[in-house]
Design an enzyme around this catalytic site. Structure first.
Site, PDB file in Angstrom:
ATOM      1  N   LYS A  21       0.794  -1.224   0.000  1.00 28.35           N
ATOM      2  CA  LYS A  21       0.000   0.000   0.000  1.00 28.35           C
ATOM      3  C   LYS A  21       0.831   1.282   0.000  1.00 28.35           C
ATOM      4  O   LYS A  21       0.344   2.334  -0.425  1.00 28.35           O
ATOM      5  CB  LYS A  21      -0.948  -0.002   1.205  1.00 28.35           C
ATOM      6  CG  LYS A  21      -2.147  -0.926   1.051  1.00 28.35           C
ATOM      7  CD  LYS A  21      -3.111  -0.397   0.000  1.00 28.35           C
ATOM      8  CE  LYS A  21      -4.424  -1.168   0.011  1.00 28.35           C
ATOM      9  NZ  LYS A  21      -5.409  -0.608  -0.920  1.00 28.35           N
ATOM     10  N   SER A  49       0.508 -10.129  -0.825  1.00 29.13           N
ATOM     11  CA  SER A  49       0.275  -8.689  -0.754  1.00 29.13           C
ATOM     12  C   SER A  49       0.466  -8.070   0.616  1.00 29.13           C
ATOM     13  O   SER A  49       0.620  -6.850   0.724  1.00 29.13           O
ATOM     14  CB  SER A  49      -1.138  -8.373  -1.254  1.00 29.13           C
ATOM     15  OG  SER A  49      -2.099  -9.041  -0.438  1.00 29.13           O
TER      16      SER A  49
END
Length: 412
Positions: free
Chosen positions: A52, A306
């Site tokens: 992110k 992720s």
């Protein structure tokens, strides 16, 4: 080369002043299991343990280049986006105001504070994310700040595409297939726009937040009526409009849905065998391999892990869900005769590999039977068939509630 590809490469190059590329590692365990070259793109090893910060960096970089006097950045997030924004506010030396739901675990609040330091202020607002988002956007308008979307922003999409830029450089080209999770679509839209037709793409989402599948079926973003937040890094009620515009022409078969309980088996496997800590969303791409054995055999496959922001206080829940999915743990409501010796008769039904994991007995006066909530754990799923046969033969009445979502939520 397209303009988007050029911009994604420029974003990736600029990131090197802030953090190193995340590793691209061959995984021997998975490669041997599937007869393929399986590599993991370890976004769980970024400075904030997720990808992110890439989108946050690129969006803030561009905003500050265009409007250097921008003093305040605002976001709403209970997880990885908040930490990425906090990290980048500290890097750029700007103020960040991060709105989080009141129900956000203290561990996530603490990590956001750590990454942002004095550069960020955290405001706990609302029990539900929609309330938090509305408060953040109202505050942003009030102070004239810049709102940082977690995914539905062209600069964020471009920043997330840097994952694919790094993979291409580290591998010396594109793999045969890329597998990655999809939530709001920032990562998947960015990677797809950069990769194009140079590699097959499989997008994976949790069953309780399958907003891409719903959008592909409807031909436009739609809001899910209910979202299971277990895989919170990918459990989104509605995919972004900008992200879906880059994914809308995908074949529905390219979007895969994974049940949350099954996801837990992969989380435990990666932790116990590989020593890799993955959050639920971070395990989606690896779990998808189970359904793709025939497709990927002999191929080079990159799975994007992720994120690794996992609170170990949740580990008992993960183990519990994995056992239930694997069939080695079941829960029953049992009618137990209220007479001496009844419990002993029941215990004799269990085999040598069976164990009682939970036992709650409510003895009621003036009744012939009492209700028992019982959890049975065994070593092999097939052990339950003889248990049930012996229960029937002994005349015990019971109900298997293992997969009953309503009862399981309140009782297990």
């Amino acid at each position: 080369m397209t303009e988007f590809q050029e911009n994604a490469r420029a974003a990736e190059a600029a990131m090197r002043a802030v953090f190193e590329p995340t590793p691209l590692q061959r995984n021997d365990h998975l490669s041997e299991r599937y007869g393929a070259e399986i590599l993991l793109k370890r976004e769980d090893l970024s400075p904030v343990r997720s990808y992110k910060l890439r989108g946050a960096f690129n969006a803030m970089r561009k905003v500050l280049a265009a409007r250097p006097d921008t003093a305040t950045f605002v976001c709403a997030s209970a997880g990885n986006h908040a930490q990425g924004v906090a990290y980048m506010c500290r890097h750029f030396g700007v103020k960040g105001v991060i709105f989080m739901p009141v129900t956000t675990p203290q561990q996530k609040i603490g990590k956001t504070e750590k990454f942002g330091g004095d550069a960020v202020a955290i405001r706990l607002t609302g029990d539900y994310f929609d309330d938090t988002l509305a408060a953040a956007q109202a505050y942003c308008a009030q102070v004239g700040g810049h709102f940082l979307s977690p995914f539905d922003d062209e600069d964020v999409i471009e920043g997330q595409a840097s994952v694919a830029v790094e993979i291409e450089a580290q591998l010396g080209g594109m793999p045969d297939r890329l597998i990655l999770p999809v939530g709001g679509g920032g990562l998947s839209a960015g990677v797809r726009s950069y990769v194009g037709a140079r590699a097959a793409l499989t997008l994976v989402e949790p069953a309780g937040g399958a907003c891409l599948g719903a959008a592909l079926a409807a031909g436009e973003p739609v809001r899910l009526r209910h979202v299971n937040t277990f895989a919170d890094g990918a459990a989104v009620a509605q995919i972004g409009a900008r992200t879906f515009a880059r994914l809308a022409d995908m074949e529905p078969s390219a979007a895969m849905v994974i049940e949350e309980d099954r996801l837990c088996t992969t989380m435990l496997e990666m932790l116990n065998i590989e020593g890799i800590v993955l959050e639920p969303a971070g395990a989606l791409a690896v779990d998808a391999l189970k359904d793709m054995a025939d497709v990927i055999r002999g191929k080079t496959v990159v799975c994007v892990t992720s994120g690794g922001n996992f609170d170990f206080e949740r580990l008992p829940e993960v183990k519990e869900r994995a056992q239930r999915f694997s069939g080695v743990k079941k829960y029953f409501i049992l009618r137990m005769p209220q007479r001496p010796g009844a419990l002993r008769e029941f215990l004799e039904i269990l085999g040598p590999e069976d164990d009682i994991a939970r036992f709650e007995y409510l003895k009621k006066s003036a009744r012939n039977f009492g209700s028992v909530l019982i959890g049975i754990e065994t070593t092999r799923p097939e052990n339950f068939a003889p248990i049930l046969t012996r229960l029937d033969a002994a005349g015990f009445e019971y109900r298997d509630i293992t997969r009953d979502e309503v009862l399981a939520e309140f009782l297990i």
